[in-house]
Design a protein around this motif. Structure first.
Motif, mmCIF file in Angstrom:
data_model
loop_
_atom_site.group_PDB
_atom_site.id
_atom_site.type_symbol
_atom_site.label_atom_id
_atom_site.label_comp_id
_atom_site.label_asym_id
_atom_site.label_seq_id
_atom_site.Cartn_x
_atom_site.Cartn_y
_atom_site.Cartn_z
ATOM 1 N N ASN A 123 0.870 -1.197 -0.068
ATOM 2 C CA ASN A 123 -0.164 -0.085 0.048
ATOM 3 C C ASN A 123 0.846 1.261 0.044
ATOM 4 O O ASN A 123 0.716 2.042 0.855
ATOM 5 N N LEU A 124 1.623 1.485 -1.083
ATOM 6 C CA LEU A 124 2.719 2.541 -1.140
ATOM 7 C C LEU A 124 2.007 3.562 -1.998
ATOM 8 O O LEU A 124 0.933 3.260 -2.750
ATOM 9 N N ASP A 125 2.223 4.973 -1.855
ATOM 10 C CA ASP A 125 1.851 5.985 -2.552
ATOM 11 C C ASP A 125 2.617 6.103 -3.843
ATOM 12 O O ASP A 125 3.542 6.457 -3.934
ATOM 13 N N VAL A 126 1.630 5.732 -4.894
ATOM 14 C CA VAL A 126 2.401 5.600 -6.198
ATOM 15 C C VAL A 126 2.726 7.229 -6.900
ATOM 16 O O VAL A 126 3.420 7.127 -7.798
ATOM 17 N N GLU A 127 2.149 7.986 -6.200
ATOM 18 C CA GLU A 127 2.422 9.233 -7.011
ATOM 19 C C GLU A 127 3.674 9.823 -6.353
ATOM 20 O O GLU A 127 4.090 11.080 -6.515
ATOM 21 N N LEU A 128 4.303 9.391 -5.349
ATOM 22 C CA LEU A 128 5.528 9.759 -4.715
ATOM 23 C C LEU A 128 6.572 9.039 -4.803
ATOM 24 O O LEU A 128 6.419 7.844 -5.535
ATOM 25 N N THR A 129 7.756 9.605 -4.787
ATOM 26 C CA THR A 129 9.039 8.750 -5.107
ATOM 27 C C THR A 129 9.300 7.753 -3.931
ATOM 28 O O THR A 129 8.574 7.675 -3.045
ATOM 29 N N VAL A 130 10.249 6.925 -4.165
ATOM 30 C CA VAL A 130 10.632 5.963 -3.149
ATOM 31 C C VAL A 130 10.904 6.668 -1.455
ATOM 32 O O VAL A 130 10.363 6.267 -0.496
ATOM 33 N N LEU A 131 11.918 7.725 -1.883
ATOM 34 C CA LEU A 131 12.187 8.557 -0.563
ATOM 35 C C LEU A 131 11.021 9.233 -0.084
ATOM 36 O O LEU A 131 10.571 9.381 1.251
ATOM 37 N N GLU A 132 10.307 9.937 -0.908
ATOM 38 C CA GLU A 132 9.003 10.429 -0.180
ATOM 39 C C GLU A 132 8.025 9.848 0.390
ATOM 40 O O GLU A 132 7.329 10.056 1.459
ATOM 41 N N ASN A 133 7.816 8.508 -0.011
ATOM 42 C CA ASN A 133 7.121 7.541 0.599
ATOM 43 C C ASN A 133 7.603 7.481 2.306
ATOM 44 O O ASN A 133 6.602 7.540 2.998
ATOM 45 N N LEU A 134 8.929 7.397 2.284
ATOM 46 C CA LEU A 134 9.274 7.174 3.754
ATOM 47 C C LEU A 134 9.168 8.629 4.394
ATOM 48 O O LEU A 134 8.850 8.615 5.603
ATOM 49 N N GLU A 135 9.398 9.695 3.840
ATOM 50 C CA GLU A 135 9.376 11.096 4.252
ATOM 51 C C GLU A 135 8.070 11.301 4.956
ATOM 52 O O GLU A 135 7.776 11.745 6.143
ATOM 53 N N ILE A 136 6.981 11.185 4.339
ATOM 54 C CA ILE A 136 5.719 11.471 4.443
ATOM 55 C C ILE A 136 5.289 10.424 5.699
ATOM 56 O O ILE A 136 4.385 10.793 6.734
ATOM 57 N N TYR A 137 5.491 9.308 5.609
ATOM 58 C CA TYR A 137 5.397 8.334 6.807
ATOM 59 C C TYR A 137 5.916 8.566 8.045
ATOM 60 O O TYR A 137 5.368 8.362 9.026
ATOM 61 N N GLY A 138 7.055 9.060 7.797
ATOM 62 C CA GLY A 138 7.714 9.478 9.336
ATOM 63 C C GLY A 138 7.019 10.585 9.915
ATOM 64 O O GLY A 138 7.049 10.418 11.334
ATOM 65 N N GLY A 139 6.237 11.298 9.343
ATOM 66 C CA GLY A 139 5.433 12.343 10.179
ATOM 67 C C GLY A 139 4.456 11.738 11.060
ATOM 68 O O GLY A 139 3.955 12.360 11.878
ATOM 69 N N TYR A 140 3.964 10.549 10.331
ATOM 70 C CA TYR A 140 2.990 9.940 11.345
ATOM 71 C C TYR A 140 3.401 9.418 12.669
ATOM 72 O O TYR A 140 2.784 9.537 13.930
ATOM 73 N N PHE A 141 4.916 9.517 12.891
ATOM 74 C CA PHE A 141 5.551 9.255 14.238
ATOM 75 C C PHE A 141 6.231 10.293 14.865
ATOM 76 O O PHE A 141 7.039 10.336 15.632
ATOM 77 N N GLY A 142 5.815 11.714 14.401
ATOM 78 C CA GLY A 142 6.265 12.846 14.532
ATOM 79 C C GLY A 142 7.635 13.328 14.399
ATOM 80 O O GLY A 142 8.414 14.107 15.012
ATOM 81 N N LEU A 143 8.398 12.480 13.211
ATOM 82 C CA LEU A 143 9.624 12.735 12.833
ATOM 83 C C LEU A 143 9.184 14.108 12.010
ATOM 84 O O LEU A 143 8.549 14.298 11.263
ATOM 85 N N SER A 144 10.440 15.019 12.061
ATOM 86 C CA SER A 144 10.576 15.891 11.031
ATOM 87 C C SER A 144 10.778 15.522 9.696
ATOM 88 O O SER A 144 11.401 14.482 9.539
ATOM 89 N N ARG A 145 10.723 16.441 8.624
ATOM 90 C CA ARG A 145 10.906 16.138 6.942
ATOM 91 C C ARG A 145 12.432 15.590 7.043
ATOM 92 O O ARG A 145 12.704 14.647 6.429
ATOM 93 N N GLN A 146 13.340 16.494 7.881
ATOM 94 C CA GLN A 146 14.656 16.230 7.869
ATOM 95 C C GLN A 146 15.019 14.842 8.612
ATOM 96 O O GLN A 146 15.810 14.065 7.776
ATOM 97 N N GLU A 147 14.250 14.869 9.704
ATOM 98 C CA GLU A 147 14.799 13.389 10.344
ATOM 99 C C GLU A 147 14.258 12.134 9.834
ATOM 100 O O GLU A 147 14.839 11.184 9.667
ATOM 101 N N ALA A 148 12.944 12.116 8.883
ATOM 102 C CA ALA A 148 12.544 11.253 8.126
ATOM 103 C C ALA A 148 13.333 11.046 6.890
ATOM 104 O O ALA A 148 13.632 9.855 6.499
#
Length: 309
Positions: A88-113
């Protein structure tokens, strides 16, 4: 020491269907525990209870010493990494962007994610796919990305629901290698799988489920020793061509002849001896196959038995 998962008499009903019928189990820290069973056996229902997508209706469930009732609290969910069956990946995002967005659900900043994402892509062997689109990835790479995403929050326990379904043998083994490494680094792994080799390769302990019940549990080696004999002969002839007294003749020679999932198996302690006797039992040797028993035999014997020959 109590396990990090403790389930007592878990029950679940969907409409009139009893998906779980009072199962109990414990999962210890740093173990890899596998749930085996046919579709509808109750494996995925159990997993959904663990990560909070299904309510605990009957019995009790504790994670890391905390009760789950009726759903897994957010604080406990933060300790879990989830690898669902579907990619269930977001096909509109790149590989790294999928991880960056998901990191926000756990309170990670964009840079940390981003930093954590780059580390995980390297760990999963996807460092050359950072800017690639999800649609351009192979099935194996998509599965690795889903696993990488599940590791963003540094989970204490990773739940993998059929992690390698649909992958070719090479991609499957690459995923196995990464899962072994995670366990060696201290992660607790809980997985469901239809692949007996996967269960034998990865799991310290297995729970065999059927129709909402746990039929057996133990290490892969323990289950093979407990439920089947060392050798098995697969008899590959139509059932109407098997002599009526075949099972009795096999029993007199110290073996056991049973139909499992409509195939005839002869389990025995001395494979060579029974192999030499096949012709005298009325079964042509060229239509048979002698091998050592393994985990799939256990699974079939517990969940697919039809009866004696």
């Amino acid at each position: 020491m109590p396990g990090i998962v403790q389930a007592e008499n878990l029950g679940k009903t969907y409409g009139g269907f009893k998906a779980l019928k009072g199962i109990s189990f414990t999962i210890e820290e740093r173990q890899c525990v596998g749930f085996l069973g046919h579709n509808g056996a109750g494996k995925s229902t159990t997993m959904r209870m663990l990560y909070g997508l299904s309510t605990v209706e009957e019995g009790s469930l504790h994670l890391f010493g905390q009760p789950v009732a009726p759903l897994t609290p957010p604080a406990l969910k933060a300790l879990l990494g989830i690898v669902p069956q579907e990619d269930n990946l977001d096909v509109e995002l790149t590989v790294l962007e999928n991880l960056e967005i998901y990191g926000g659900y756990f309170g990670l900043s964009r840079q940390e994610a981003r930093q954590r994402g780059l580390e995980l892509l390297q760990f999963m062997g996807l460092e050359d796919k950072v800017t690639a689109t999800v649609e351009s990835l192979s099935g194996g790479s998509k599965r690795k990305l889903v696993i990488a995403r599940a590791l963003l929050n540094r989970p204490k326990m990773i739940i993998l629901d059929e992690p390698t379904t649909g992958l070719d043998p090479q991609a499957r083994r690459q995923v196995w290698q990464k899962l072994r490494q995670l366990k060696a680094e201290g992660a607790t792994l809980v997985l469901t799988t239809h692949y007996m080799e996967e269960a034998a390769q990865l799991c310290d302990r297995l729970l065999v489920m059927n129709e909402g019940l746990i039929l057996a549990e133990g290490s892969p080696e323990e289950l093979v020793k407990r439920y089947v004999r060392p050798y098995v002969i697969e008899v590959r002839v139509p059932s109407d061509q098997v002599p009526a007294d075949f099972a009795g003749q096999v029993a007199r020679l110290g073996g056991e002849a049973v139909y499992l999932a409509d195939d005839l198996f002869v389990f025995c302690e001395d494979g060579d001896r029974l192999w030499r006797e096949l012709a005298s039992l009325g079964v042509p040797q060229h239509a048979c196959y002698l091998r050592s028993s393994h985990l799939e035999d256990v699974f079939l014997k517990l969940t697919g038995r039809r009866g004696e020959a």
